[in-house]
Design an enzyme around this catalytic site. Structure first.
Site, PDB file in Angstrom:
ATOM      1  CB  CYS A  11      -0.905  -0.109   1.423  1.00 59.71           C
ATOM      2  SG  CYS A  11      -1.794   1.379   1.407  1.00 59.71           S
ATOM      3  N   PRO A  12       0.511   2.336  -0.795  1.00 66.53           N
ATOM      4  CG  PRO A  12       0.483   4.445  -1.496  1.00 66.53           C
ATOM      5  CD  PRO A  12       1.272   3.387  -0.749  1.00 66.53           C
TER       6      PRO A  12
END
Length: 72
Positions: A11-12
């Site tokens: 992430c992200p």
């Protein structure tokens, strides 16, 4: 259906790559995203809520998440 493999990315990055890839998808068509980050489910739900695209499916199998997103 366009396929985006983000396996191994944290992430992200999966959502950012999907955001870029979905620009090349025509409205009503689908983007399939493969991810291994456990946080991706929450991220893609939020992404679709924010963009208005539809998360048509989210399947987890053997720690691999597969999302199908229909572009609005």
């Amino acid at each position: 259906m366009q396929v985006l493999d983000t396996s191994g990315l944290k992430c992200p990055l999966p959502v950012l790559k999907a955001k870029r890839a979905i620009k090349n998808v025509n409205p009503g068509e689908h983007l399939k995203v493969i991810a291994t980050d456990p946080g991706a489910l929450k991220d893609f739900k939020h992404f679709c809520s924010a963009t208005g695209d539809t998360l048509e499916s989210a399947i987890e199998e053997d720690n691999v998440l597969t999302f199908v997103i229909r572009k609005k």
